[in-house]
Design a protein around this motif. Sequence first.
Motif, PDB file in Angstrom:
ATOM      1  N   ALA A  18       1.007 -24.774  -9.249  1.00 35.56           N
ATOM      2  CA  ALA A  18       0.976 -24.155  -7.919  1.00 35.56           C
ATOM      3  C   ALA A  18       0.516 -25.230  -6.951  1.00 35.56           C
ATOM      4  N   GLY A  19       1.463 -25.914  -6.337  1.00 35.29           N
ATOM      5  CA  GLY A  19       1.121 -26.988  -5.398  1.00 35.29           C
ATOM      6  C   GLY A  19       1.348 -28.355  -6.016  1.00 35.29           C
ATOM      7  N   ASN A  20       2.536 -28.905  -5.777  1.00 33.50           N
ATOM      8  CA  ASN A  20       2.828 -30.263  -6.268  1.00 33.50           C
ATOM      9  C   ASN A  20       2.093 -31.273  -5.390  1.00 33.50           C
ATOM     10  N   VAL A  21       1.490 -32.264  -6.039  1.00 30.56           N
ATOM     11  CA  VAL A  21       0.633 -33.200  -5.294  1.00 30.56           C
ATOM     12  C   VAL A  21       1.412 -33.978  -4.229  1.00 30.56           C
ATOM     13  N   ASN A  22       2.712 -34.127  -4.412  1.00 30.42           N
ATOM     14  CA  ASN A  22       3.512 -34.843  -3.408  1.00 30.42           C
ATOM     15  C   ASN A  22       4.127 -33.901  -2.381  1.00 30.42           C
TER      16      ASN A  22
ATOM     17  N   PHE B 148      -4.613 -38.853  -0.895  1.00 28.70           N
ATOM     18  CA  PHE B 148      -4.721 -38.010  -2.102  1.00 28.70           C
ATOM     19  C   PHE B 148      -4.639 -36.529  -1.695  1.00 28.70           C
ATOM     20  N   VAL B 149      -5.529 -35.678  -2.238  1.00 30.31           N
ATOM     21  CA  VAL B 149      -5.690 -34.321  -1.656  1.00 30.31           C
ATOM     22  C   VAL B 149      -7.195 -34.154  -1.545  1.00 30.31           C
ATOM     23  N   ILE B 150      -7.731 -34.639  -0.422  1.00 32.47           N
ATOM     24  CA  ILE B 150      -9.181 -34.753  -0.318  1.00 32.47           C
ATOM     25  C   ILE B 150      -9.655 -34.034   0.933  1.00 32.47           C
TER      26      ILE B 150
ATOM     27  N   PRO C 254      -0.433 -35.728 -13.754  1.00 35.34           N
ATOM     28  CA  PRO C 254      -0.869 -36.498 -14.935  1.00 35.34           C
ATOM     29  C   PRO C 254      -2.198 -36.032 -15.529  1.00 35.34           C
ATOM     30  N   SER C 255      -3.026 -35.411 -14.704  1.00 34.05           N
ATOM     31  CA  SER C 255      -4.318 -34.950 -15.243  1.00 34.05           C
ATOM     32  C   SER C 255      -4.118 -33.812 -16.247  1.00 34.05           C
ATOM     33  N   LEU C 256      -3.028 -33.069 -16.081  1.00 36.09           N
ATOM     34  CA  LEU C 256      -2.732 -32.000 -17.041  1.00 36.09           C
ATOM     35  C   LEU C 256      -2.367 -32.637 -18.386  1.00 36.09           C
TER      36      LEU C 256
ATOM     37  N   ALA D 215     -11.010 -28.857 -15.285  1.00 39.14           N
ATOM     38  CA  ALA D 215     -10.650 -27.437 -15.260  1.00 39.14           C
ATOM     39  C   ALA D 215      -9.410 -27.199 -16.117  1.00 39.14           C
ATOM     40  N   ASN D 216      -8.425 -28.093 -16.006  1.00 36.36           N
ATOM     41  CA  ASN D 216      -7.247 -27.989 -16.883  1.00 36.36           C
ATOM     42  C   ASN D 216      -7.679 -28.082 -18.346  1.00 36.36           C
ATOM     43  N   PHE D 217      -8.514 -29.052 -18.639  1.00 38.61           N
ATOM     44  CA  PHE D 217      -8.991 -29.250 -20.012  1.00 38.61           C
ATOM     45  C   PHE D 217      -9.670 -27.978 -20.535  1.00 38.61           C
TER      46      PHE D 217
ATOM     47  N   ALA E 269     -12.474 -26.655  -5.849  1.00 40.48           N
ATOM     48  CA  ALA E 269     -13.098 -26.255  -4.585  1.00 40.48           C
ATOM     49  C   ALA E 269     -13.401 -27.487  -3.737  1.00 40.48           C
ATOM     50  N   HIS E 270     -13.333 -28.689  -4.337  1.00 38.89           N
ATOM     51  CA  HIS E 270     -13.560 -29.876  -3.505  1.00 38.89           C
ATOM     52  C   HIS E 270     -12.281 -30.320  -2.783  1.00 38.89           C
ATOM     53  N   LYS E 271     -11.205 -29.586  -2.972  1.00 36.02           N
ATOM     54  CA  LYS E 271     -10.008 -29.891  -2.180  1.00 36.02           C
ATOM     55  C   LYS E 271     -10.006 -28.971  -0.942  1.00 36.02           C
ATOM     56  N   TRP E 272      -9.170 -27.955  -0.927  1.00 34.43           N
ATOM     57  CA  TRP E 272      -9.023 -27.172   0.311  1.00 34.43           C
ATOM     58  C   TRP E 272     -10.285 -26.450   0.781  1.00 34.43           C
TER      59      TRP E 272
ATOM     60  N   VAL F 234      -1.878 -22.190 -15.257  1.00 31.13           N
ATOM     61  CA  VAL F 234      -1.470 -22.660 -13.923  1.00 31.13           C
ATOM     62  C   VAL F 234      -2.384 -23.796 -13.472  1.00 31.13           C
ATOM     63  N   ASP F 235      -1.777 -24.953 -13.188  1.00 28.86           N
ATOM     64  CA  ASP F 235      -2.534 -26.008 -12.519  1.00 28.86           C
ATOM     65  C   ASP F 235      -2.347 -25.780 -11.023  1.00 28.86           C
ATOM     66  N   GLY F 236      -3.382 -25.237 -10.415  1.00 33.97           N
ATOM     67  CA  GLY F 236      -3.313 -24.937  -8.971  1.00 33.97           C
ATOM     68  C   GLY F 236      -4.436 -25.636  -8.254  1.00 33.97           C
ATOM     69  N   ALA F 237      -4.557 -26.929  -8.487  1.00 30.81           N
ATOM     70  CA  ALA F 237      -5.707 -27.697  -7.997  1.00 30.81           C
ATOM     71  C   ALA F 237      -5.991 -27.415  -6.527  1.00 30.81           C
ATOM     72  N   PHE F 238      -4.932 -27.433  -5.722  1.00 29.33           N
ATOM     73  CA  PHE F 238      -5.143 -27.067  -4.303  1.00 29.33           C
ATOM     74  C   PHE F 238      -4.270 -25.887  -3.894  1.00 29.33           C
ATOM     75  N   GLY F 239      -3.040 -25.804  -4.450  1.00 29.21           N
ATOM     76  CA  GLY F 239      -2.074 -24.814  -3.967  1.00 29.21           C
ATOM     77  C   GLY F 239      -2.517 -23.368  -4.128  1.00 29.21           C
TER      78      GLY F 239
ATOM     79  N   THR G 294     -16.211 -30.276 -13.054  1.00 28.88           N
ATOM     80  CA  THR G 294     -16.226 -31.385 -12.097  1.00 28.88           C
ATOM     81  C   THR G 294     -14.972 -31.501 -11.238  1.00 28.88           C
ATOM     82  N   GLY G 295     -13.864 -30.958 -11.688  1.00 30.86           N
ATOM     83  CA  GLY G 295     -12.632 -31.090 -10.910  1.00 30.86           C
ATOM     84  C   GLY G 295     -11.481 -30.484 -11.682  1.00 30.86           C
ATOM     85  N   ALA G 296     -10.284 -30.622 -11.116  1.00 31.81           N
ATOM     86  CA  ALA G 296      -9.131 -29.962 -11.737  1.00 31.81           C
ATOM     87  C   ALA G 296      -8.771 -30.579 -13.087  1.00 31.81           C
ATOM     88  N   THR G 297      -9.042 -31.861 -13.268  1.00 35.17           N
ATOM     89  CA  THR G 297      -8.753 -32.459 -14.572  1.00 35.17           C
ATOM     90  C   THR G 297      -9.547 -31.721 -15.648  1.00 35.17           C
TER      91      THR G 297
HETATM   92  C1  LIG Z   1      -1.893 -30.463  -9.006  1.00 35.51           C
HETATM   93  C2  LIG Z   1      -3.112 -31.281  -9.344  1.00 35.51           C
HETATM   94  N1  LIG Z   1      -3.694 -31.148 -10.539  1.00 35.51           N
HETATM   95  C3  LIG Z   1      -4.788 -31.849 -10.880  1.00 35.51           C
HETATM   96  C4  LIG Z   1      -5.371 -32.753 -10.004  1.00 35.51           C
HETATM   97  C5  LIG Z   1      -6.588 -33.527 -10.424  1.00 35.51           C
HETATM   98  O1  LIG Z   1      -7.707 -33.086  -9.721  1.00 35.51           O
HETATM   99  P1  LIG Z   1      -9.148 -33.782  -9.880  1.00 35.51           P
HETATM  100  O2  LIG Z   1      -8.991 -35.121  -9.221  1.00 35.51           O
HETATM  101  O3  LIG Z   1     -10.085 -32.893  -9.152  1.00 35.51           O
HETATM  102  O4  LIG Z   1      -9.463 -33.894 -11.324  1.00 35.51           O
HETATM  103  C6  LIG Z   1      -4.787 -32.928  -8.749  1.00 35.51           C
HETATM  104  C7  LIG Z   1      -5.348 -33.884  -7.791  1.00 35.51           C
HETATM  105  O5  LIG Z   1      -4.882 -34.057  -6.689  1.00 35.51           O
HETATM  106  C8  LIG Z   1      -3.638 -32.161  -8.403  1.00 35.51           C
HETATM  107  O6  LIG Z   1      -3.061 -32.265  -7.190  1.00 35.51           O
END
Ligand SMILES: Cc1ncc(COP(=O)(O)O)c(C=O)c1O
Length: 463
Positions: free
Chosen positions: A237-241, A87-89, A192-194, A151-153, A295-298, A264-269, A146-149
């Motif tokens: 900012a930062g594609n998960v793949n 994942f990105v952990i 997909p979380s966006l 945070a996007n919301f 912040a729980h990623k990078w 901007v969805d910049g979960a890690f990038g 709790t996370g980027a999901t």
């Molecule tokens: C670009 C991007 N957006 C959103 C997410 C979702 O993050 P979270 O699992 O913290 O909700 C990820 C997870 O890897 C991600 O890479």
Amino acid sequence: MGITHRSRPQLAARTVVLKQAAQAAVEYLEDLDRRPVAPTPKAVAALAALSGPLSQAPTHPSEVVRLLNEIGAPASMAISSGRFFGFVIGGCLPAAMAASWLVDAWDQNAGLWVATPVGAALEETAVEWVRNLLGLTEGVVGGVVTGATVANFTALAAARHALLARAGWDVEADGLFGAPELRVVVGEEAHPSLLKSLGMLGLGRKRVVQVPVDGQGRMRADSLPHLDERTILCLQAGNVNTGSFDPAGAICPQARAAGAWIHVDGAFGLWAAASPQYRHLVNNFDAADSWATDAHKWPNIGYDCGLALVRDGAALRAAMSLRAAYLERGERREPSDYTPELSRRARGIELWAGLRQLGRGGMAEIVERTCSHAQRFAAGLRAAGYDILNEVVLNQVLVSFGDAEKTARVIARLQAGGTCWCGPTVWQGRTAMRISVSSWATTEEDVEMSLKAMIEASRESSG
Ligand SMILES: Cc1ncc(COP(=O)(O)O)c(C=O)c1O
């Protein structure tokens, strides 16, 4: 037995059980390098002993911890080991982990300043540190979620509020029934979380306008649809793949001129901004209106720790805050004005602790070291004859070991082998293994051991 009552012996028992848990946790961490990264099937099967109906009689806290340690711990994934690349952990920095133990002891409810001065104050400072690390302008505000999901919301709720308010509509009061229509524009490679966040906001997972992407998953600036003041444009900012970034420099000026809200969805990038070497990748993303990151990623803060950052603080507060006579408000920043939750864990303290441990230099060093590990993985696998499917611009590597079946066999063998852990993906039609190097704990030795295991797993999976 009376163990649910707060008597002197029970308080003594609490001390015993907390020391027992701390000891077990330390031993767990010290043993990580000697155990397989993934739990064995036997350890996972043993979890059955922890299920079944809840007993009528209480269980002594020491016995609860014993069960967790003896049966739970072996069935955990060794994510903190430095050889977990799924994942990105990230891992969890020592100061963040220790702070989390303290936060549990303090048992703070981070909703209101009055309920937790320390939680509210450290969260305020930590959000400001993050804003600064990400290179965002003064005045940008944020909530710790709790996370980027989420945070996007949260950020998109602010966007929804602002755009509809401009159209004379109060979405918090009147909902979306009969509201002026908003358009949401995303890249075909949006996480997909966006889309889930958009669905939760009543904006629809499928009602989005998708912009085509290039071979790295970057939005094509020449294919942008019409943008206007009713548009929410979501960049990544930062594609998960691939780790790639949408071309913010080519897109933001016209989006701003059109009056669109840029998210901007910049979960890690986005954390690339912390490194002088990688900062150029996030150029122009600071022109956006809102940002989601983790912040729980990078940064390697423990779970769960995401951030929603918004330029227009009033829009975020309008979307998130609530009032009640018993919820006493003060003059200071009230944490729950910035998050969907009222009651929540004081995770801003862990964020503060982890960032304080790192300093600006430490954050830059994690970004640079993990990116250089990713380069080493790509070079080593390429030299062994395997296809690297992405331009390795960040900490993400996609490798194909041959056809889809072969790559799947290699991944299964690698995971079962226990040296390291990587997961699968499909990138633009090709099955690949993802290597995401996000942990502070990963050493050069971890990378070399893991490379060797990957190449061996591939050779053993031939035919
Ligand atoms: C670009 C991007 N957006 C959103 C997410 C979702 O993050 P979270 O699992 O913290 O909700 C990820 C997870 O890897 C991600 O890479």
